[in-house]
Design an enzyme around this catalytic site. Structure first.
Site, PDB file in Angstrom:
ATOM      1  N   HIS A 156      13.201  -5.287  17.674  1.00 30.94           N
ATOM      2  CA  HIS A 156      11.736  -5.233  17.475  1.00 30.94           C
ATOM      3  C   HIS A 156      11.340  -4.069  16.558  1.00 30.94           C
ATOM      4  CE1 HIS A 156      11.618  -7.877  21.055  1.00 30.94           C
ATOM      5  NE2 HIS A 156      12.499  -7.025  21.539  1.00 30.94           N
ATOM      6  N   SER A 277       5.946   4.671 -11.299  1.00 31.24           N
ATOM      7  CA  SER A 277       4.583   4.148 -11.314  1.00 31.24           C
ATOM      8  C   SER A 277       3.886   4.633 -12.574  1.00 31.24           C
ATOM      9  CB  SER A 277       3.842   4.663 -10.072  1.00 31.24           C
ATOM     10  OG  SER A 277       2.461   4.708 -10.311  1.00 31.24           O
ATOM     11  N   LYS A 283       6.177   8.771  -7.781  1.00 32.13           N
ATOM     12  CA  LYS A 283       6.746   7.537  -7.235  1.00 32.13           C
ATOM     13  C   LYS A 283       8.131   7.193  -7.762  1.00 32.13           C
ATOM     14  CE  LYS A 283       3.680   4.967  -4.975  1.00 32.13           C
ATOM     15  NZ  LYS A 283       4.023   4.091  -3.910  1.00 32.13           N
ATOM     16  N   ASN A 285      10.174   3.693  -6.986  1.00 30.89           N
ATOM     17  CA  ASN A 285      10.010   2.465  -6.209  1.00 30.89           C
ATOM     18  C   ASN A 285      11.289   1.611  -6.161  1.00 30.89           C
ATOM     19  OD1 ASN A 285       7.295   3.107  -5.822  1.00 30.89           O
ATOM     20  ND2 ASN A 285       6.727   2.127  -7.764  1.00 30.89           N
ATOM     21  N   GLU A 290      12.876  -5.283  -3.900  1.00 32.10           N
ATOM     22  CA  GLU A 290      11.647  -6.081  -3.717  1.00 32.10           C
ATOM     23  C   GLU A 290      11.718  -7.389  -4.509  1.00 32.10           C
ATOM     24  OE1 GLU A 290       8.325  -3.532  -4.615  1.00 32.10           O
ATOM     25  OE2 GLU A 290       8.867  -2.132  -3.029  1.00 32.10           O
TER      26      GLU A 290
END
Ligand code: ARG
Length: 455
Positions: A156, A277, A283, A285, A290
């Site tokens: 969970h 970014s 940033k 990323n 993704e």
């Protein structure tokens, strides 16, 4: 416009119809499969005496020269041919004249396209299997290096029990090993040649289907000519296996994105596999992970698309089946790229071992082991569960871990506790004593097995 079937027509095809119908713009990538299949077909026709030795030689040399010219860029795909089969045949006739017109004896584009797709798909399976194997090697390396790297495991997304990184990576190892097996199962099942099935009912020529199958490294010839020209099951199976690979990659990506987040900091992705970014200078990323997660939908889409295309088709060939190509090609490219890129990303990740170990110690990950300690001392498990529950409450109140409580505090809740409890619930014991097959403490044996099946 150049078609193979002008004879019974009295009008030219409408331009819009031609563009709607043509497939050369995307099936041109079957050129090698098409030429290889045609060389085998011509060889068989020659062996059976259906065409002369002289024509056989002219056809084979002509086809080989077409292959060379396509590969060195001197022969470009035109926009006039209907599909790759028409393109190659028309070109052959241009080069060698009448002999070229004999190539299509005892063959239809229906068994030809079925063959080309199978040859192409079989190569794709080999490419993908080898890419999955490269990924397995990286996972194995990480496992070997991290048998003693502690990490919390989750259910969970809540901390559950302590584990080690080898065990965590081992779970992905198992998923991709199953993927590799699935690919080889599909390859075995699909490896029968449809060539010689003709349009759908075979031919009256004395073709040697087994011989041509062996020339093309098939295990034999298909058993029903109608099924042969209308079967795309192997594509659906492969796309479904690709979807499962993508699902595994997507879960792995999601996990790496979470671990790479500022809150977790379990890992640091390499600069070469991250992006920045345009506005926020701080940033870095995890775009590759993704994108892999995102492209999963595209591969699922291809699977669903072909299943839907096939669902209403009566026997045998129907033009609907031309729709198998663009989605399948896109899905193969996507999954190959994703496995490749993900492997590179994983191979360059830095694991923040201290952060992981610290996290493994927090969150009462040793609560089950504390209960098991009491069980070994004779307390029934259900009672032990309740006692440790009370301890956890006390710790939450004091903002500390179970092992931070003094022996007096522990005894105040249950007098079975003794000095040896601290060793029994230490991180090291919790992980290394879990020796059941497949558990974190048994990873050295597991690694030996993986080494024997990964090459
Ligand atoms: N371009 C077609 C396809 O991809 C080739 C088969 C054509 N056969 C036919 N009977 N029209 O399916």
């Amino acid at each position: 416009m150049a078609t193979l079937w002008g004879g019974r027509f009295t009008k030219e095809t409408d331009d819009a119809v031609f563009s709607f119908n043509e497939s050369l713009s995307f099936d041109k990538r079957l050129y090698k499969a098409d030429i290889t299949g045609s060389i085998a077909h011509a060889t068989m026709l020659g062996k059976q005496g259906i065409i002369s030795d002289e024509d056989t030689k002219l056809i084979i040399d002509g086809l080989k020269s077409i292959l060379t010219d396509i590969e060195n860029g001197t022969l470009l795909f035109d926009t006039k041919s209907e599909d790759i089969h028409s393109f190659v045949e028309a070109n052959l006739i241009n080069r060698i004249g009448d002999a070229g017109k004999r190539l299509h004896t005892g063959r239809s584009r229906n068994d030809q396209v079925a063959l080309d797709m199978k040859l192409y798909t079989r190569d794709e399976i080999d490419t993908l299997s080898s890419l999955v194997n490269d990924l397995l090697k990286v996972i194995l390396r990480i496992m070997e290096e991290n048998v003693d790297t502690y990490i919390p495991s989750f259910t969970h997304l809540q901390k559950a029990q302590p584990s080690n990184l080898a065990h965590y990576m081992g779970a992905y190892m198992e998923m991709f090993l199953r993927d590799r097996d699935r690919l080889s199962d599909i390859r075995k099942r699909m490896n029968l040649s449809p060539l010689g099935s003709g349009a759908l009912a075979g031919t009256t020529y004395p073709l040697d289907r087994e011989y041509v199958a062996s020339l093309l490294s098939f295990d034999g010839a298909t058993r029903n000519s109608m099924d042969s020209v209308s079967d795309r099951d192997y594509l659906i199976e492969l796309l479904s296996a690709c979807s499962t690979i993508m699902m595994h990659l997507s879960r792995f990506s999601e996990e790496m994105i979470i671990w790479n987040s500022n809150e977790y900091r379990f890992i640091e992705m390499d600069d070469a596999f991250s992006t920045g970014s345009s506005i926020m200078p701080q940033k870095k990323n995890p775009d590759i992970a993704e994108l892999v997660r995102g492209k999963t939908g595209r591969v699922y889409g291809a699977t669903m698309s072909i299943m839907t295309t096939m669902k209403g088709l009566p026997l045998a060939y129907n033009k609907d089946m031309q729709e198998d190509k663009e989605v399948a090609f896109d899905a193969f490219d996507t999954v190959n790229d994703c496995v490749k890129l993900f492997t590179g990303m994983l191979d360059t990740i830095t694991f923040n071992k201290e952060v992981m170990a610290k996290s493994a110690m927090n969150g009462f990950t040793n609560a089950t082991d504390a209960a098991d300690y009491l069980v070994v001392k004779g307390v029934p498990f259900r009672d032990a569960h309740g006692i440790i529950g009370q301890l956890v409450l006390k710790c939450i109140d004091k903002n500390c871990s179970i092992e931070d409580l003094s022996l007096e505090e522990l005894k105040s809740i249950c007098d079975v506790f003794d000095e040896d409890v601290y060793d029994a619930i230490s991180l090291k014991t919790c992980v290394s004593k879990r020796l059941t097959k497949g558990a974190p403490g048994a990873m050295l044996e597991a690694i030996e097995y993986y080494k024997s099946v990964i090459n």
